[in-house]
Write an enzyme that holds these catalytic residues in place. Sequence first.
Site, PDB file in Angstrom:
ATOM      1  N   ALA A   9       0.827  -1.215   0.000  1.00 42.23           N
ATOM      2  CA  ALA A   9       0.000   0.000   0.000  1.00 42.23           C
ATOM      3  C   ALA A   9       0.854   1.256   0.000  1.00 42.23           C
ATOM      4  O   ALA A   9       0.483   2.276   0.580  1.00 42.23           O
ATOM      5  CB  ALA A   9      -0.923  -0.007   1.220  1.00 42.23           C
ATOM      6  N   ALA A  10       2.007   1.200  -0.673  1.00 48.29           N
ATOM      7  CA  ALA A  10       2.949   2.320  -0.630  1.00 48.29           C
ATOM      8  C   ALA A  10       2.861   3.248  -1.830  1.00 48.29           C
ATOM      9  O   ALA A  10       3.421   4.347  -1.811  1.00 48.29           O
ATOM     10  CB  ALA A  10       4.381   1.784  -0.514  1.00 48.29           C
ATOM     11  N   GLN A  72       8.230   1.860   3.283  1.00 46.46           N
ATOM     12  CA  GLN A  72       9.036   1.832   2.062  1.00 46.46           C
ATOM     13  C   GLN A  72       9.335   3.288   1.709  1.00 46.46           C
ATOM     14  O   GLN A  72       8.512   3.975   1.110  1.00 46.46           O
ATOM     15  CB  GLN A  72       8.290   1.125   0.925  1.00 46.46           C
ATOM     16  CG  GLN A  72       9.124   0.984  -0.342  1.00 46.46           C
ATOM     17  CD  GLN A  72       8.321   0.450  -1.518  1.00 46.46           C
ATOM     18  OE1 GLN A  72       7.095   0.492  -1.515  1.00 46.46           O
ATOM     19  NE2 GLN A  72       9.022  -0.041  -2.540  1.00 46.46           N
ATOM     20  N   GLY A 137       0.595  -7.598 -16.317  1.00 44.25           N
ATOM     21  CA  GLY A 137       1.644  -8.595 -16.482  1.00 44.25           C
ATOM     22  C   GLY A 137       1.093  -9.888 -17.059  1.00 44.25           C
ATOM     23  O   GLY A 137      -0.003 -10.324 -16.707  1.00 44.25           O
ATOM     24  N   LYS A 348     -33.585  17.856  16.627  1.00 49.95           N
ATOM     25  CA  LYS A 348     -32.158  17.804  16.938  1.00 49.95           C
ATOM     26  C   LYS A 348     -31.950  17.563  18.434  1.00 49.95           C
ATOM     27  O   LYS A 348     -32.539  18.257  19.265  1.00 49.95           O
ATOM     28  CB  LYS A 348     -31.490  19.109  16.519  1.00 49.95           C
ATOM     29  CG  LYS A 348     -30.012  19.207  16.864  1.00 49.95           C
ATOM     30  CD  LYS A 348     -29.712  20.469  17.552  1.00 49.95           C
ATOM     31  CE  LYS A 348     -29.204  20.570  18.820  1.00 49.95           C
ATOM     32  NZ  LYS A 348     -28.858  21.724  19.494  1.00 49.95           N
ATOM     33  N   HIS A 360     -46.096  18.839  10.845  1.00 51.95           N
ATOM     34  CA  HIS A 360     -45.538  19.669   9.780  1.00 51.95           C
ATOM     35  C   HIS A 360     -44.935  20.965  10.315  1.00 51.95           C
ATOM     36  O   HIS A 360     -45.377  21.522  11.312  1.00 51.95           O
ATOM     37  CB  HIS A 360     -46.588  20.019   8.715  1.00 51.95           C
ATOM     38  CG  HIS A 360     -47.991  20.068   9.223  1.00 51.95           C
ATOM     39  ND1 HIS A 360     -49.001  19.355   8.644  1.00 51.95           N
ATOM     40  CD2 HIS A 360     -48.542  20.724  10.276  1.00 51.95           C
ATOM     41  CE1 HIS A 360     -50.122  19.562   9.310  1.00 51.95           C
ATOM     42  NE2 HIS A 360     -49.869  20.387  10.299  1.00 51.95           N
ATOM     43  N   TYR A 363     -39.691  23.108  14.454  1.00 52.32           N
ATOM     44  CA  TYR A 363     -38.309  22.872  14.864  1.00 52.32           C
ATOM     45  C   TYR A 363     -38.316  22.442  16.323  1.00 52.32           C
ATOM     46  O   TYR A 363     -38.780  23.183  17.198  1.00 52.32           O
ATOM     47  CB  TYR A 363     -37.442  24.120  14.696  1.00 52.32           C
ATOM     48  CG  TYR A 363     -36.073  23.923  15.309  1.00 52.32           C
ATOM     49  CD1 TYR A 363     -35.178  23.008  14.760  1.00 52.32           C
ATOM     50  CD2 TYR A 363     -35.683  24.617  16.452  1.00 52.32           C
ATOM     51  CE1 TYR A 363     -33.938  22.790  15.326  1.00 52.32           C
ATOM     52  CE2 TYR A 363     -34.438  24.415  17.025  1.00 52.32           C
ATOM     53  CZ  TYR A 363     -33.573  23.495  16.460  1.00 52.32           C
ATOM     54  OH  TYR A 363     -32.352  23.270  17.018  1.00 52.32           O
ATOM     55  N   ASN A 383     -34.045  27.343  21.480  1.00 51.00           N
ATOM     56  CA  ASN A 383     -33.091  26.720  22.400  1.00 51.00           C
ATOM     57  C   ASN A 383     -31.798  27.492  22.597  1.00 51.00           C
ATOM     58  O   ASN A 383     -30.999  27.134  23.462  1.00 51.00           O
ATOM     59  CB  ASN A 383     -32.749  25.309  21.907  1.00 51.00           C
ATOM     60  CG  ASN A 383     -32.193  25.304  20.490  1.00 51.00           C
ATOM     61  OD1 ASN A 383     -32.411  26.234  19.720  1.00 51.00           O
ATOM     62  ND2 ASN A 383     -31.477  24.254  20.143  1.00 51.00           N
ATOM     63  N   SER A 402     -50.396  25.765  17.090  1.00 47.90           N
ATOM     64  CA  SER A 402     -49.626  26.233  15.937  1.00 47.90           C
ATOM     65  C   SER A 402     -49.018  27.606  16.168  1.00 47.90           C
ATOM     66  O   SER A 402     -49.567  28.445  16.881  1.00 47.90           O
ATOM     67  CB  SER A 402     -50.534  26.279  14.702  1.00 47.90           C
ATOM     68  OG  SER A 402     -50.997  24.994  14.375  1.00 47.90           O
TER      69      SER A 402
END
Length: 455
Positions: A9-10, A72, A137, A348, A360, A363, A383, A402
């Site tokens: 992986a070098a 390496q 190869g 959140k 609907h 937040y 908040n 609402s």
Amino acid sequence: MKLKAIILAAGAGTRMKSKLPKVLHKVCGRTMLNHVIDVAKGSMVQECIVVVGHGAEDVKESLTPDVKTVLQKEQLGTGHALMMAEPYIDDGTILVLCGDGPLITEETLNRTVAYHREGNFKATVLTTDLANPKGLGRIVRNAEGQLEKIVEEKDATEEEKAIIEVNSGIYCFDGEILKEALPKLKNENAQKEYYLTDILSIIRNMGFGVGVYKLEEYEEIMAVNSREQLADVEAIMRRRIAKKHMANGVTIMNPEHVYIEKTVTIGADTILYPGVILTGNTVIGEDCIIGQNSRIEDTIIGDGVEVQSSTIIHSKVGNFTHIGPYAYLRPNSNIGEHVKIGDFVEVKNSNIGDHSKASHLAYIGDADVGQNVNIGCGVVFVNYDGKNKHRTTVEDNSFVGSNSNLIAPVTVKESGYVACGSTITKDVPEGSLAVARARQENKEGWTKRKGLLKK
């Protein structure tokens, strides 16, 4: 007998045109290198050693502590890379893998090692036939069909270039013989590099048997050297993952247009629609419907949940809950059972109890909402005071009308009601109605006096 894997992986991966080391590019959410390590660990390998070079520190940081690394410093070829790992080569079996070949499977590695050991070979190469072998190869065999040598395309004659059997870059070695062969490696080729492939000829010339194990399909040994090849490999990996889930009872409406990372778990009789993205350690239960263009990351989803065109990140959703369309559950949202989080609702860092609903345009941030609570349209849990975040609590059986604002920190006690359009700054007692808005005043004849009457 002990089996070790040395993973190369070098390389810089210049054709990727990226600041990121090639082996750290991701396929279905996991780095190519870690895909290879996962497969090695899932086979018979007891120890993994990664040869790092370009971006060595970044590569090391991506590995778990049990994976050893060697450096390496100069990229002088694959043979030179193997020389750097010489301290880890002992008298067991050494499996050499490529860090940019994430499609190899445990079954193929196990079969290759078994073939190597049962044939008493001291070296074995994994090969396949390819109609267009350009750039790879070639496997050159003698009249008896045994391996004579592996020749890189830049060093091949026209006759050798016509060979369609190609080298995978995956090998098995007897460790003791490999240690004897490594010092004999030369860089007498067009690239002036130490080719790992030359080791097989060296071992053959030492009088030992060299095996060739041929795969039927090229897919498993595909390497990634460009962004286009990365996309090709990821498409194959996505198809494999989708097939696994479908075999386990998941319906995927259009597998080519669904993205599922390898670490995702999905229960039987769940349906995924086009455009779904499932990432990280996501767990989805049985009998769910994940609607089109939904994105779910590191989330636990219960049974019988419906998610419609929504985003859910680092959260938990209980059984028989309905999310969306166009809802957004941000990290640390814990949603109960039989809950409705409707269109354009954002949640959140909040807990929402069973049978509650925010249908609907709301937040809900930093909140603890009880059971059987109604959050009306346009409600905002306020908040943030400009410096700190504060929590709001709405207890069981409460109703928030609402277009109301709940200014944290504040609590609506059990069975409390908040009138529409209210801005709540004080706790609402149990069973009370809170009204926090100006009284309505009607000015009769005002429109006519202002000359605004249309009639």
